[in-house]
Motif scaffolding. Structure first.
Motif, PDB file in Angstrom:
ATOM      1  N   VAL A  13      54.715  21.105  95.708  1.00 38.93           N
ATOM      2  CA  VAL A  13      55.316  22.267  95.050  1.00 38.93           C
ATOM      3  C   VAL A  13      54.477  22.627  93.834  1.00 38.93           C
ATOM      4  N   ALA A  14      54.084  23.883  93.764  1.00 43.35           N
ATOM      5  CA  ALA A  14      53.266  24.318  92.629  1.00 43.35           C
ATOM      6  C   ALA A  14      54.070  24.198  91.336  1.00 43.35           C
ATOM      7  N   PRO A  15      53.509  23.570  90.319  1.00 41.16           N
ATOM      8  CA  PRO A  15      54.229  23.403  89.058  1.00 41.16           C
ATOM      9  C   PRO A  15      54.241  24.689  88.242  1.00 41.16           C
ATOM     10  N   THR A  16      55.143  24.744  87.276  1.00 42.46           N
ATOM     11  CA  THR A  16      55.186  25.885  86.368  1.00 42.46           C
ATOM     12  C   THR A  16      54.028  25.848  85.384  1.00 42.46           C
ATOM     13  N   VAL A  17      53.720  24.647  84.873  1.00 40.82           N
ATOM     14  CA  VAL A  17      52.712  24.497  83.833  1.00 40.82           C
ATOM     15  C   VAL A  17      51.707  23.426  84.219  1.00 40.82           C
ATOM     16  N   SER A  18      50.453  23.689  83.944  1.00 46.38           N
ATOM     17  CA  SER A  18      49.398  22.685  84.037  1.00 46.38           C
ATOM     18  C   SER A  18      48.903  22.398  82.625  1.00 46.38           C
ATOM     19  N   VAL A  19      49.074  21.160  82.190  1.00 45.12           N
ATOM     20  CA  VAL A  19      48.567  20.738  80.884  1.00 45.12           C
ATOM     21  C   VAL A  19      47.138  20.238  81.078  1.00 45.12           C
ATOM     22  N   ILE A  20      46.202  20.780  80.310  1.00 45.52           N
ATOM     23  CA  ILE A  20      44.779  20.483  80.500  1.00 45.52           C
ATOM     24  C   ILE A  20      44.217  19.772  79.276  1.00 45.52           C
ATOM     25  N   ILE A  21      43.519  18.654  79.542  1.00 51.19           N
ATOM     26  CA  ILE A  21      42.907  17.860  78.477  1.00 51.19           C
ATOM     27  C   ILE A  21      41.423  17.679  78.781  1.00 51.19           C
ATOM     28  N   PRO A  22      40.523  18.257  77.989  1.00 49.42           N
ATOM     29  CA  PRO A  22      39.093  17.959  78.170  1.00 49.42           C
ATOM     30  C   PRO A  22      38.804  16.570  77.632  1.00 49.42           C
ATOM     31  N   ALA A  23      37.916  15.845  78.293  1.00 53.24           N
ATOM     32  CA  ALA A  23      37.696  14.452  77.898  1.00 53.24           C
ATOM     33  C   ALA A  23      36.232  14.075  78.041  1.00 53.24           C
ATOM     34  N   ARG A  24      35.680  13.492  76.985  1.00 57.49           N
ATOM     35  CA  ARG A  24      34.331  12.944  77.022  1.00 57.49           C
ATOM     36  C   ARG A  24      34.294  11.726  76.100  1.00 57.49           C
ATOM     37  N   LEU A 126      50.801  37.456  76.349  1.00 63.22           N
ATOM     38  CA  LEU A 126      50.755  36.728  75.089  1.00 63.22           C
ATOM     39  C   LEU A 126      49.941  35.444  75.229  1.00 63.22           C
ATOM     40  N   MET A 127      49.171  35.141  74.201  1.00 62.61           N
ATOM     41  CA  MET A 127      48.560  33.824  74.039  1.00 62.61           C
ATOM     42  C   MET A 127      49.386  33.112  72.962  1.00 62.61           C
ATOM     43  N   ILE A 128      49.896  31.930  73.285  1.00 61.57           N
ATOM     44  CA  ILE A 128      50.803  31.227  72.388  1.00 61.57           C
ATOM     45  C   ILE A 128      50.049  30.166  71.595  1.00 61.57           C
ATOM     46  N   SER A 129      50.290  30.167  70.287  1.00 60.29           N
ATOM     47  CA  SER A 129      49.729  29.154  69.401  1.00 60.29           C
ATOM     48  C   SER A 129      50.842  28.240  68.928  1.00 60.29           C
ATOM     49  N   ILE A 168      48.687  29.889  77.809  1.00 56.48           N
ATOM     50  CA  ILE A 168      48.262  31.188  78.330  1.00 56.48           C
ATOM     51  C   ILE A 168      48.497  31.190  79.834  1.00 56.48           C
ATOM     52  N   ALA A 169      48.772  32.354  80.390  1.00 55.00           N
ATOM     53  CA  ALA A 169      48.925  32.460  81.837  1.00 55.00           C
ATOM     54  C   ALA A 169      47.581  32.185  82.507  1.00 55.00           C
ATOM     55  N   ARG A 170      47.606  31.446  83.593  1.00 56.23           N
ATOM     56  CA  ARG A 170      46.355  31.089  84.271  1.00 56.23           C
ATOM     57  C   ARG A 170      45.612  32.328  84.745  1.00 56.23           C
ATOM     58  N   SER A 171      46.321  33.284  85.331  1.00 53.99           N
ATOM     59  CA  SER A 171      45.652  34.493  85.840  1.00 53.99           C
ATOM     60  C   SER A 171      45.018  35.283  84.704  1.00 53.99           C
ATOM     61  N   GLU A 172      45.697  35.354  83.564  1.00 50.95           N
ATOM     62  CA  GLU A 172      45.161  36.095  82.427  1.00 50.95           C
ATOM     63  C   GLU A 172      43.983  35.366  81.790  1.00 50.95           C
ATOM     64  N   PHE A 173      44.042  34.037  81.791  1.00 47.43           N
ATOM     65  CA  PHE A 173      42.928  33.233  81.278  1.00 47.43           C
ATOM     66  C   PHE A 173      41.673  33.479  82.111  1.00 47.43           C
ATOM     67  N   ILE A 174      41.820  33.474  83.428  1.00 47.30           N
ATOM     68  CA  ILE A 174      40.669  33.691  84.313  1.00 47.30           C
ATOM     69  C   ILE A 174      40.153  35.121  84.187  1.00 47.30           C
ATOM     70  N   ASP A 175      41.066  36.091  84.106  1.00 45.97           N
ATOM     71  CA  ASP A 175      40.651  37.485  83.950  1.00 45.97           C
ATOM     72  C   ASP A 175      39.888  37.701  82.649  1.00 45.97           C
ATOM     73  N   CYS A 176      40.236  36.934  81.618  1.00 47.96           N
ATOM     74  CA  CYS A 176      39.576  37.068  80.313  1.00 47.96           C
ATOM     75  C   CYS A 176      38.208  36.387  80.296  1.00 47.96           C
ATOM     76  N   GLY A 177      37.921  35.579  81.324  1.00 52.46           N
ATOM     77  CA  GLY A 177      36.614  34.944  81.428  1.00 52.46           C
ATOM     78  C   GLY A 177      36.568  33.488  81.032  1.00 52.46           C
ATOM     79  N   GLY A 178      37.720  32.924  80.637  1.00 56.11           N
ATOM     80  CA  GLY A 178      37.731  31.518  80.248  1.00 56.11           C
ATOM     81  C   GLY A 178      36.945  31.273  78.976  1.00 56.11           C
ATOM     82  N   PHE A 179      36.626  29.997  78.731  1.00 58.14           N
ATOM     83  CA  PHE A 179      35.877  29.618  77.537  1.00 58.14           C
ATOM     84  C   PHE A 179      34.373  29.799  77.763  1.00 58.14           C
ATOM     85  N   ASP A 180      33.663  30.147  76.709  1.00 55.94           N
ATOM     86  CA  ASP A 180      32.201  30.227  76.752  1.00 55.94           C
ATOM     87  C   ASP A 180      31.658  28.801  76.717  1.00 55.94           C
TER      88      ASP A 180
END
Length: 307
Positions: A13-24, A126-129, A168-180
């Motif tokens: 089942v597709a979740p409502t939210v995906s929490v993303i953590i970059p890691a290095r 909306l982008m939420i802070s 942020i909404a995933r579709s809107e994040f992708i439409d905006c181009g994501g992170f540089d």
């Protein structure tokens, strides 16, 4: 490459939210964040994705071990190559199944109501802070003051949302181009300004609190904010957004803010537990970064004029 967790029945089942953590190379700090996320009060469906950006330590095994006890689907995706938190976040965003993306960092610590309050504030466009509290993990000190989005302004240009506490909404994040992916720091500032230039808005969820880990030693705090200051000016000089003013509008930073912090900085040399000393080190670091960037820029322009 994506490695899924236990609880595979939940993954259908597709979740409502995906929490993303970059890691290095975050094996020593990631367990605290994972534990904090495991205590979330959010009752809707969600998942956590750790994006490994070429770690050489035990980061991957830390995530693999957490899969055995984590209460929601936990997975890891591989984002090798260029060392870039922005790249790691983009890879995870494309692998995510949630319609909303919540970004946080591996070395911070979410309060139990962090995710539920972020989601409650969200509306399309909306982008939420979330709110941030300075956290000195080495001695357990947590500042009571919560940052707000109105204060997140780079040199008076435009507000931004930090990627360490963003929804942020995933579709809107992708439409905006994501992170540089090429930006060393400030990829969240760049995304925020692109977001605003496209006519979108930002909103503060001050009760969605993340404990933002501060550097343990004064020199580390100074250097962290030195790089922020250096990059701030470089982005102002080279940015592509209409929100940014030209380089000939940039004046040398005032000496007064760093000088006013100097007594606290000197006291901090004797007492590493003094939060004001850390604030002073950050102020001096960012000011120094600004000054160095201005000197470098002026030298570059003088070089061009002499040709």
């Amino acid at each position: 490459m994506r490695f899924n967790t236990t609880g595979n029945d939940q993954l259908t089942v597709a979740p409502t939210v995906s929490v993303i953590i970059p890691a290095r190379n975050v094996a020593c700090v990631l367990p605290q964040q994972l534990h904090a996320l495991s205590q979330q009060s959010f009752t809707d469906s969600w998942e956590v994705i750790v994006a490994d950006n070429g770690s050489a330590d035990r980061t991957v095994s830390v995530v693999a071990s957490a899969m055995d006890w984590f209460p929601v689907p936990l997975s890891i995706v591989s984002a090798p190559g260029l060392p870039s938190a922005g790249k790691a976040r983009n890879v995870a965003a494309h692998a995510a199944r949630g319609r909303l993306l919540a970004f946080c960092d591996a070395d911070d610590c979410a309060e139990p109501d962090w995710l539920v309050n972020l989601v409650a504030a969200w509306e399309p466009g909306l982008m939420i802070s979330g709110g941030m509290k300075h956290w000195y993990a080495h001695d357990g000190h947590l500042e009571s003051r919560v940052w707000n989005v109105a204060e997140r302004v780079s040199l008076g240009v435009a507000p931004m949302v930090m990627a360490s506490n963003m929804l942020i909404a995933r579709s809107e994040f992708i439409d905006c181009g994501g992170f540089d992916v090429l930006l060393r720091t400030g990829e969240d500032m760049d995304l925020s300004w692109r977001w605003l230039s496209q006519g979108h808005a930002m909103k503060l969820a001050s009760d969605a609190i993340m404990h933002y880990r501060m550097r343990a030693h004064l020199w580390q705090a100074f250097y962290q904010f030195y790089t922020y200051g250096l990059d701030d000016i470089q982005r102002l000089l080279h940015h592509r957004h209409g929100l940014i003013y030209r380089s000939d509008h940039i004046d040398a930073p005032s000496l007064l803010p760093p000088l006013s912090c100097l007594p606290h900085f000197l006291i901090g040399v004797l007492s590493m537990r003094n939060p004001r000393a850390h604030r002073a080190a950050r102020a001096w670091g960012k000011w120094t970064g600004h000054l160095v960037a201005i000197i470098q820029s002026n030298g570059y322009h003088l070089f061009l004029r002499g040709r």
